[in-house]
Design a protein around this motif. Structure first.
Motif, short mmCIF file in Angstrom:
data_model
loop_
_atom_site.label_atom_id
_atom_site.label_comp_id
_atom_site.label_asym_id
_atom_site.label_seq_id
_atom_site.Cartn_x
_atom_site.Cartn_y
_atom_site.Cartn_z
N ARG A 138 0.89 -1.32 -0.05
CA ARG A 138 -0.06 -0.02 -0.02
C ARG A 138 0.86 1.20 0.12
O ARG A 138 1.93 1.16 0.86
CB ARG A 138 -1.03 -0.03 1.19
N GLN A 139 0.57 2.16 -0.98
CA GLN A 139 1.23 3.44 -0.90
C GLN A 139 0.48 4.62 -0.35
O GLN A 139 -0.72 4.71 -1.52
CB GLN A 139 1.97 3.45 -2.45
N SER A 140 0.42 5.02 0.66
CA SER A 140 -0.41 6.39 0.93
C SER A 140 0.42 7.19 1.99
O SER A 140 1.29 6.81 2.62
CB SER A 140 -1.70 6.06 1.48
N VAL A 141 -0.31 8.46 1.96
CA VAL A 141 0.35 9.48 2.94
C VAL A 141 -0.91 9.90 3.66
O VAL A 141 -1.99 10.06 3.11
CB VAL A 141 1.29 10.43 2.45
N LEU A 142 -0.43 10.69 4.92
CA LEU A 142 -1.63 11.30 5.71
C LEU A 142 -1.42 12.78 5.77
O LEU A 142 -0.33 13.26 5.94
CB LEU A 142 -1.73 10.72 6.96
N LEU A 143 -2.31 13.61 5.43
CA LEU A 143 -2.36 15.14 5.63
C LEU A 143 -2.88 15.76 6.64
O LEU A 143 -3.93 14.99 7.35
CB LEU A 143 -2.83 15.51 4.20
N ASN A 144 -2.43 16.83 6.97
CA ASN A 144 -3.05 17.41 8.41
C ASN A 144 -4.26 18.22 7.77
O ASN A 144 -4.54 19.33 8.68
CB ASN A 144 -2.31 18.39 9.16
N VAL A 145 -5.01 18.18 6.61
CA VAL A 145 -6.11 18.91 6.32
C VAL A 145 -7.22 18.03 6.21
O VAL A 145 -7.02 16.74 5.73
CB VAL A 145 -6.07 19.78 5.11
N GLY A 146 -8.54 18.60 6.36
CA GLY A 146 -9.49 17.41 6.33
C GLY A 146 -10.94 18.29 5.95
O GLY A 146 -10.76 19.04 5.23
N ALA A 147 -11.88 17.54 6.58
CA ALA A 147 -13.43 18.07 6.34
C ALA A 147 -13.39 19.67 6.64
O ALA A 147 -14.22 20.32 6.08
CB ALA A 147 -14.27 17.16 6.91
#
Length: 309
Positions: A138-147
């Motif tokens: 799995r290739q993914s990252v997490l960002l500090n922006v959301g809904a």
């Protein structure tokens, strides 16, 4: 033997006493000489000092050497302490240097983000990559922006140069980005300058493959690959990378985005295109588009009325 020892002791004791007496007498005389306050005695004392003191330099050599060794040891200890202080300062300077390099890299990435020219229709939100959950599967990252920032599932993300992936999962304060290298990623692309359409398929490698190319013979290594916008998945015209031929002889894409240093990502706000529910509404009547047809229709209807009259 006992008699010989007794005789020796009889001779030694008087001599020892005599020598001790002479020594005491000399010390007493020297003390008295040094205590007398008289010009003559002062001259005598000066003469004695000039005569005997220089000859005592040989006796002071061990003392001088010992003092020199002590001073050298103290200087060595000071040098050692200074060396330790310089080492600590060097470590601090290296830490500051590393921090400065990281800030410089981040500043360069932010400048790249600011220098990228996008379609004026697209606005964006810049987020910081908080975690990289990349794995062999799995290739993914997490960002500090959301809904809370208006992020919507499916929006495209890019770094300062090229496309990176799309939003796949939105929380209140965070959002997950599926990278183009993920095995679940499929993206319609256009290969320039031939204009060939293809599908960019991620396979968990740094260079995803190009599948379903219309005419592979027209595609050459080094051709630019951009998003086509087909299916409304991504906005069209965003740079993805360049075509290259892999070791397996398949056509792959060298991604323009720097996947090894994903610190900041730009999330493109993609506005939904207008949906057509009545295809017949696009067909305009011919008399409305052709003025001569309208005039002929008017005269054709007017003639019978005249004849009727």
């Amino acid at each position: 033997m006992a008699r010989d020892r007794g005789t020796a002791d009889e001779y030694v004791r008087p001599i020892r006493r005599l020598l001790i007496g002479i020594l005491l007498l000399c010390l007493t005389g020297l003390f008295i000489l040094w205590r007398i306050d008289s010009p003559r005695v002062e001259r005598l004392r000066a003469g004695l000092v000039d005569k005997f003191v220089p000859s005592m330099e040989w006796a002071l050599v061990p003392v001088t050497k010992t003092l020199g060794m002590v001073e050298n040891f103290q200087s060595y200890q000071r040098l050692y302490e200074q060396n330790q202080e310089l080492r600590n300062e060097l470590r601090q300077m290296q830490a500051w240097k590393e921090a400065a390099l990281q800030l410089e890299q981040k500043n360069a990435k932010l400048l790249d983000l600011n220098n990228v020219r996008l379609d004026p229709r697209y606005t964006y939100v810049t987020g910081v990559v908080m975690a990289d959950s990349g794995s062999p599967f799995r290739q993914s990252v997490l960002l500090n922006v959301g809904a809370r920032d208006g992020i919507v599932d499916g929006w495209a993300t890019m770094d300062g140069i090229g496309l990176v992936g799309r939003i796949s999962g939105v929380g209140q304060n965070t959002a997950r980005v599926i990278l183009l290298t993920d095995s679940n990623s499929r993206l319609p692309v256009t290969i320039q300058p031939s204009g060939q359409r293809a599908i960019l398929s991620g396979d968990n490698s740094i260079r995803p493959s190009l599948d379903f190319i219309e005419t592979p013979e027209l595609v050459r290594p080094g051709d630019r690959v951009i998003s086509s916008g087909d299916g409304g998945v991504f906005p069209p015209g965003i740079l993805i990378g360049q075509v290259a031929k892999g070791p397996d002889r398949r056509l792959r894409v060298i991604l323009a985005a720097d996947y090894e240093r994903l610190d900041y990502l730009r999330v493109l706000r993609t506005h939904e295109s207008e949906r057509i529910t009545d295809p017949g509404g696009l067909i305009v009547p011919e008399d409305a588009t052709h003025p001569m047809g309208a005039e002929q229709a008017g005269t054709g209807t007017g003639a019978p009325e005249a004849s009727d009259g």
